[in-house]
Design a protein around this motif. Structure first.
Motif, PDB file in Angstrom:
ATOM      1  N   GLN A  13       0.806  -1.224   0.000  1.00 41.90           N
ATOM      2  CA  GLN A  13       0.000   0.000   0.000  1.00 41.90           C
ATOM      3  C   GLN A  13       0.835   1.268   0.000  1.00 41.90           C
ATOM      4  O   GLN A  13       0.467   2.260  -0.637  1.00 41.90           O
ATOM      5  CB  GLN A  13      -0.932   0.000   1.219  1.00 41.90           C
ATOM      6  N   TYR A  14       1.966   1.255   0.722  1.00 40.59           N
ATOM      7  CA  TYR A  14       2.757   2.476   0.890  1.00 40.59           C
ATOM      8  C   TYR A  14       4.056   2.415   0.093  1.00 40.59           C
ATOM      9  O   TYR A  14       4.680   1.365  -0.012  1.00 40.59           O
ATOM     10  CB  TYR A  14       3.082   2.695   2.371  1.00 40.59           C
ATOM     11  N   ASP A  15       4.464   3.558  -0.422  1.00 40.41           N
ATOM     12  CA  ASP A  15       5.726   3.683  -1.163  1.00 40.41           C
ATOM     13  C   ASP A  15       6.609   4.675  -0.420  1.00 40.41           C
ATOM     14  O   ASP A  15       6.763   5.825  -0.828  1.00 40.41           O
ATOM     15  CB  ASP A  15       5.451   4.158  -2.595  1.00 40.41           C
ATOM     16  N   ALA A  16       7.158   4.226   0.700  1.00 36.20           N
ATOM     17  CA  ALA A  16       7.865   5.128   1.613  1.00 36.20           C
ATOM     18  C   ALA A  16       9.362   5.156   1.327  1.00 36.20           C
ATOM     19  O   ALA A  16      10.191   4.904   2.202  1.00 36.20           O
ATOM     20  CB  ALA A  16       7.609   4.707   3.048  1.00 36.20           C
ATOM     21  N   THR A  17       9.722   5.472   0.100  1.00 38.92           N
ATOM     22  CA  THR A  17      11.131   5.529  -0.278  1.00 38.92           C
ATOM     23  C   THR A  17      11.448   6.895  -0.869  1.00 38.92           C
ATOM     24  O   THR A  17      10.555   7.657  -1.240  1.00 38.92           O
ATOM     25  CB  THR A  17      11.465   4.439  -1.301  1.00 38.92           C
ATOM     26  N   VAL A  73       8.343  11.068  16.980  1.00 43.17           N
ATOM     27  CA  VAL A  73       8.585  12.413  16.481  1.00 43.17           C
ATOM     28  C   VAL A  73       8.513  12.371  14.967  1.00 43.17           C
ATOM     29  O   VAL A  73       9.008  11.429  14.338  1.00 43.17           O
ATOM     30  CB  VAL A  73       9.974  12.942  16.918  1.00 43.17           C
ATOM     31  N   VAL A  74       7.857  13.363  14.374  1.00 43.34           N
ATOM     32  CA  VAL A  74       7.895  13.506  12.924  1.00 43.34           C
ATOM     33  C   VAL A  74       8.652  14.781  12.589  1.00 43.34           C
ATOM     34  O   VAL A  74       8.567  15.780  13.303  1.00 43.34           O
ATOM     35  CB  VAL A  74       6.478  13.528  12.304  1.00 43.34           C
ATOM     36  N   ASN A  75       9.396  14.726  11.504  1.00 45.16           N
ATOM     37  CA  ASN A  75      10.263  15.830  11.121  1.00 45.16           C
ATOM     38  C   ASN A  75       9.735  16.530   9.876  1.00 45.16           C
ATOM     39  O   ASN A  75       9.230  15.889   8.946  1.00 45.16           O
ATOM     40  CB  ASN A  75      11.681  15.301  10.860  1.00 45.16           C
ATOM     41  N   PHE A  88       8.316  14.549   1.816  1.00 44.99           N
ATOM     42  CA  PHE A  88       7.655  15.838   1.601  1.00 44.99           C
ATOM     43  C   PHE A  88       8.609  16.850   0.987  1.00 44.99           C
ATOM     44  O   PHE A  88       8.206  17.745   0.238  1.00 44.99           O
ATOM     45  CB  PHE A  88       7.141  16.388   2.943  1.00 44.99           C
ATOM     46  N   SER A  89       9.905  16.712   1.314  1.00 42.13           N
ATOM     47  CA  SER A  89      10.900  17.698   0.889  1.00 42.13           C
ATOM     48  C   SER A  89      11.092  17.719  -0.626  1.00 42.13           C
ATOM     49  O   SER A  89      11.593  18.706  -1.174  1.00 42.13           O
ATOM     50  CB  SER A  89      12.239  17.421   1.582  1.00 42.13           C
ATOM     51  N   ALA A  90      10.662  16.651  -1.313  1.00 44.72           N
ATOM     52  CA  ALA A  90      10.766  16.618  -2.775  1.00 44.72           C
ATOM     53  C   ALA A  90       9.848  17.653  -3.417  1.00 44.72           C
ATOM     54  O   ALA A  90      10.046  18.018  -4.584  1.00 44.72           O
ATOM     55  CB  ALA A  90      10.429  15.224  -3.299  1.00 44.72           C
ATOM     56  N   GLU A  91       8.869  18.144  -2.675  1.00 49.66           N
ATOM     57  CA  GLU A  91       7.910  19.112  -3.204  1.00 49.66           C
ATOM     58  C   GLU A  91       8.255  20.543  -2.792  1.00 49.66           C
ATOM     59  O   GLU A  91       7.366  21.397  -2.727  1.00 49.66           O
ATOM     60  CB  GLU A  91       6.506  18.740  -2.740  1.00 49.66           C
ATOM     61  N   HIS A  92       9.516  20.812  -2.576  1.00 49.47           N
ATOM     62  CA  HIS A  92       9.917  22.131  -2.066  1.00 49.47           C
ATOM     63  C   HIS A  92       9.544  23.263  -3.011  1.00 49.47           C
ATOM     64  O   HIS A  92       9.344  24.404  -2.558  1.00 49.47           O
ATOM     65  CB  HIS A  92      11.420  22.153  -1.772  1.00 49.47           C
ATOM     66  N   GLU A  93       9.408  22.982  -4.303  1.00 47.87           N
ATOM     67  CA  GLU A  93       9.020  24.050  -5.220  1.00 47.87           C
ATOM     68  C   GLU A  93       7.624  24.573  -4.902  1.00 47.87           C
ATOM     69  O   GLU A  93       7.341  25.766  -5.062  1.00 47.87           O
ATOM     70  CB  GLU A  93       9.084  23.558  -6.666  1.00 47.87           C
ATOM     71  N   ARG A  95       5.368   9.143  10.024  1.00 47.68           N
ATOM     72  CA  ARG A  95       6.261   8.098  10.526  1.00 47.68           C
ATOM     73  C   ARG A  95       6.453   6.995   9.480  1.00 47.68           C
ATOM     74  O   ARG A  95       5.492   6.533   8.873  1.00 47.68           O
ATOM     75  CB  ARG A  95       5.680   7.475  11.801  1.00 47.68           C
ATOM     76  N   GLY A  96       7.695   6.601   9.295  1.00 41.32           N
ATOM     77  CA  GLY A  96       8.015   5.538   8.347  1.00 41.32           C
ATOM     78  C   GLY A  96       8.390   6.044   6.970  1.00 41.32           C
ATOM     79  O   GLY A  96       8.915   5.280   6.154  1.00 41.32           O
ATOM     80  N   PHE A  97       8.126   7.343   6.693  1.00 45.95           N
ATOM     81  CA  PHE A  97       8.572   7.938   5.443  1.00 45.95           C
ATOM     82  C   PHE A  97       9.970   8.524   5.651  1.00 45.95           C
ATOM     83  O   PHE A  97      10.441   8.634   6.785  1.00 45.95           O
ATOM     84  CB  PHE A  97       7.545   8.969   4.965  1.00 45.95           C
ATOM     85  N   PRO A  98      10.678   8.896   4.567  1.00 46.56           N
ATOM     86  CA  PRO A  98      12.119   9.102   4.647  1.00 46.56           C
ATOM     87  C   PRO A  98      12.646   9.982   5.778  1.00 46.56           C
ATOM     88  O   PRO A  98      13.683   9.667   6.366  1.00 46.56           O
ATOM     89  CB  PRO A  98      12.446   9.712   3.268  1.00 46.56           C
ATOM     90  N   ALA A  99      11.970  11.073   6.129  1.00 50.62           N
ATOM     91  CA  ALA A  99      12.526  11.999   7.124  1.00 50.62           C
ATOM     92  C   ALA A  99      12.120  11.669   8.554  1.00 50.62           C
ATOM     93  O   ALA A  99      12.658  12.271   9.490  1.00 50.62           O
ATOM     94  CB  ALA A  99      12.115  13.436   6.795  1.00 50.62           C
ATOM     95  N   SER A 100      11.181  10.746   8.739  1.00 48.57           N
ATOM     96  CA  SER A 100      10.659  10.481  10.084  1.00 48.57           C
ATOM     97  C   SER A 100      10.758   9.004  10.431  1.00 48.57           C
ATOM     98  O   SER A 100      10.321   8.151   9.650  1.00 48.57           O
ATOM     99  CB  SER A 100       9.194  10.927  10.179  1.00 48.57           C
ATOM    100  N   PRO A 101      11.309   8.685  11.610  1.00 49.80           N
ATOM    101  CA  PRO A 101      11.423   7.282  12.010  1.00 49.80           C
ATOM    102  C   PRO A 101      10.076   6.720  12.442  1.00 49.80           C
ATOM    103  O   PRO A 101       9.148   7.458  12.753  1.00 49.80           O
ATOM    104  CB  PRO A 101      12.386   7.359  13.207  1.00 49.80           C
TER     105      PRO A 101
END
Length: 269
Positions: free
Chosen positions: A34-38, A63-65, A88-93, A111-117
């Motif tokens: 279901q998730y693509d957390a890469t 904690v989420v970053n 989320f940082s990929a959408e900085h534009e 949680r579980g996506f690249p910036a947050s454990p």
């Protein structure tokens, strides 16, 4: 005749075992499917967001970053709930454009996506989403909610639980289990799917003005999902359907030009 009957029984049994195996595999591995957390995390310093800061938001158990930037005086803040891939940082534009027009923003990885454990689950995503909104609420500025794709789930949930000025849903699903059922009509997804994200139920408790944006060329979440979800909203503002647009095309198609007047209308109410 007996031999034929036995052969048919054996074939049916084989098909039942194979079907049960497929259902079992998908049940055990459903979150990985279901998730693509890469994806990589873009450094804040490599963006044009010179006024933004990195934030760590306490969710109670973890904690989420993310990144936060205050709005220009008198302007609102967009709480942005990301989609189901990359950081989320990929959408900085997008965030750079928000800031250029005076809006503040808060964006983060669940949680579980690249910036947050941590581990991904619907319960954790929704808890993270509420924690992020509550963090933004401490800034004492008008809050706007924007949910994209997977983020339409936490965005709709938060709007049903908290008070914001507006809810924008970009390529939303009616529910995650609806999409799964459309994709795998031969599987009992309603019975076995754990993370169903029932936007179709949460939208009933959303009092904020709602804008839904979708494209007719979306092969990830069919446009009918956005149309049906919008039909359930009690405070409809706009249904913006872009002919031929795919799942990731709406920013380039000009969604920001629709979002700004929508936000202005909502703030004026």
């Amino acid at each position: 005749m007996k031999l034929l009957r036995r052969g048919l029984v054996a074939l049916v049994l084989l098909l039942v075992v194979a079907y049960a195996g497929i259902v079992g595999y998908m049940f055990v591995n459903q979150r990985a499917l279901q998730y693509d957390a890469t994806g990589d995390v873009t450094a804040l310093t490599s963006t044009l967001l010179s006024g933004a800061e990195q934030v760590a938001i306490n969710t109670g158990e973890s904690v989420v970053n993310g990144w936060y930037q205050a709005p220009r005086a008198g302007m609102p803040l967009i709480v942005y709930y990301k989609g189901n891939s990359q950081s989320f940082s990929a959408e900085h534009e997008r965030f750079e454009q928000f800031v250029a027009d005076g809006y503040g923003f808060l964006a983060f990885d669940y949680r579980g996506f690249p910036a947050s454990p941590g581990d991904i689950s619907e319960a954790n995503v929704l808890e993270d989403a509420l924690a992020a909104f509550d963090f933004a609420a401490t800034k004492n500025v008008p809050l706007l909610i924007w949910g994209r794709s997977l983020g339409s789930g936490p965005a709709t949930y938060v709007a049903s639980q908290r008070d914001a000025k507006a809810l924008l849903l970009e390529t939303p699903f009616l529910s995650a289990v609806t999409v799964a059922g459309e994709r795998y009509p031969f599987l009992p997804v309603t019975m076995v799917m754990q993370d169903q994200y029932r936007n179709d139920e949460w939208i009933a408790d959303v009092a904020e003005p709602v804008l839904v944006a979708h494209g007719t060329g979306d092969t990830t979440i069919d446009v009918s999902n956005g149309e049906r979800l919008y039909a359930l909203a009690s405070n409809k503002d706009e249904l913006w359907i872009v002919p031929g647009a795919g799942h990731s095309d709406l920013w380039d198609a000009g969604i920001w030009a629709h979002a700004k007047p929508f936000f202005e209308r909502a703030l004026a109410q």
